[in-house]
Write an enzyme that holds these catalytic residues in place. Structure first.
Site, mmCIF file in Angstrom:
data_model
loop_
_atom_site.group_PDB
_atom_site.id
_atom_site.type_symbol
_atom_site.label_atom_id
_atom_site.label_comp_id
_atom_site.label_asym_id
_atom_site.label_seq_id
_atom_site.Cartn_x
_atom_site.Cartn_y
_atom_site.Cartn_z
ATOM 1 C CB SER A 104 6.229 12.987 -16.195
ATOM 2 O OG SER A 104 6.685 11.855 -15.487
ATOM 3 C CG MET A 134 -0.449 5.226 -8.803
ATOM 4 S SD MET A 134 1.157 4.434 -9.082
ATOM 5 C CE MET A 134 1.739 4.374 -7.408
ATOM 6 N NE ARG A 135 -7.712 0.845 -8.232
ATOM 7 C CZ ARG A 135 -8.092 0.762 -6.954
ATOM 8 N NH1 ARG A 135 -7.646 1.619 -6.052
ATOM 9 N NH2 ARG A 135 -8.920 -0.190 -6.570
ATOM 10 C CG ASN A 194 3.533 -1.174 -14.352
ATOM 11 O OD1 ASN A 194 2.989 -0.062 -14.407
ATOM 12 N ND2 ASN A 194 4.096 -1.617 -13.244
ATOM 13 C CG HIS A 226 7.963 -0.943 -10.074
ATOM 14 N ND1 HIS A 226 6.838 -0.682 -9.302
ATOM 15 C CD2 HIS A 226 8.972 -1.194 -9.200
ATOM 16 C CE1 HIS A 226 7.165 -0.783 -8.027
ATOM 17 N NE2 HIS A 226 8.446 -1.087 -7.940
ATOM 18 C CB THR A 246 2.507 -11.669 -14.763
ATOM 19 O OG1 THR A 246 3.412 -11.166 -13.793
ATOM 20 C CG2 THR A 246 3.222 -11.875 -16.093
ATOM 21 C CD GLU A 285 4.777 -13.036 -7.681
ATOM 22 O OE1 GLU A 285 5.580 -12.750 -6.795
ATOM 23 O OE2 GLU A 285 4.945 -13.979 -8.495
#
Ligand code: GAR
Length: 205
Positions: free
Chosen positions: A12, A83-84, A100, A102, A134, A136
């Protein structure tokens, strides 16, 4: 000017990016049959599947994934429900040009099941964040956030829907800023040339 979008599922956010007429040149999924692949194919955008399960190590997987990505020479790599967890090597390869989205107000609720955890914590505001990737997990410089209220009778379903509506607004906006060269990262903080607001608050829902 081109964007490669990485997905794992329904797509989506990809749809919102395409609806915003952003220049997506390829969509790559780690999951065969991900809904977003169909969306892209319908628009004539090349799709690829690189299944992580076919590889022994993360590095071996990412080597092939990166080769596919690089074929399209993207200016920007956009993870949209990809989702990796990626390695530092992969992040370094696309440093400063990988975004990304989130589904939480970072730095709260990194990782998975964010809506469930926000409800369990009794959070009164929840939302989503677009950030640079990044090494982390879910900790890169924040580009834009959207907040929504958490209502007394919310379920994971109602809350995630409310957040998703905002995701579809902020992700295309962040991508456009990036492509227009408006994002400046200074000491881990992102600003936008022209001072466009880097937050949204939707309290109408
Ligand atoms: C979105 O809610 C996105 O924020 C989330 O997955 C969903 C994908 O939906 N991403 C993550 O949780 C990343 N850790 P979509 O396939 O419909 O865009």
């Amino acid at each position: 000017m081109s964007i490669v979008v990485l997905i794992s599922g329904r797509g989506s956010n990809l749809q919102a990016i395409l609806d915003a007429d952003l220049p997506v040149t390829a969509v790559i999924s780690n999951v065969a049959g991900a809904g977003g692949l169909e969306l892209a194919a319908r628009r004539g955008i090349p799709t690829r599947v690189v299944k992580h399960g076919d590889f022994q190590t993360r590095e071996a997987y990412e080597e092939v994934l990166a080769a596919e990505i690089d074929r399209f020479a993207p200016k920007l790599l956009a993870h949209a429900g990809f989702m990796r967890i990626v390695t530092a090597g992969y992040v370094a390869r696309y440093a400063g040009r990988m975004l990304n989205i989130h589904p939480s107000l970072l730095p709260s609720f990194t990782g998975l099941r964010t809506h469930e955890r926000a409800l369990a914590a009794g959070a009164k505001l929840h939302g989503c964040t677009v950030h640079f990737v990044t090494p982390e997990l879910d900790a890169g410089p924040i580009v834009i956030q959207a907040a929504v209220p958490v209502l007394a009778n919310d379920s994971v379903e109602t809350l995630s829907k409310r957040v998703l509506r905002q995701e579809h607004i902020v992700y295309p906006r962040a991508i456009r800023w990036f492509l227009e060269g408006k994002l400046v990262i200074d000491n881990g903080r992102v600003s936008v040339k022209g001072n466009d607001a880097q937050y949204l608050f939707d309290d109408k829902s």
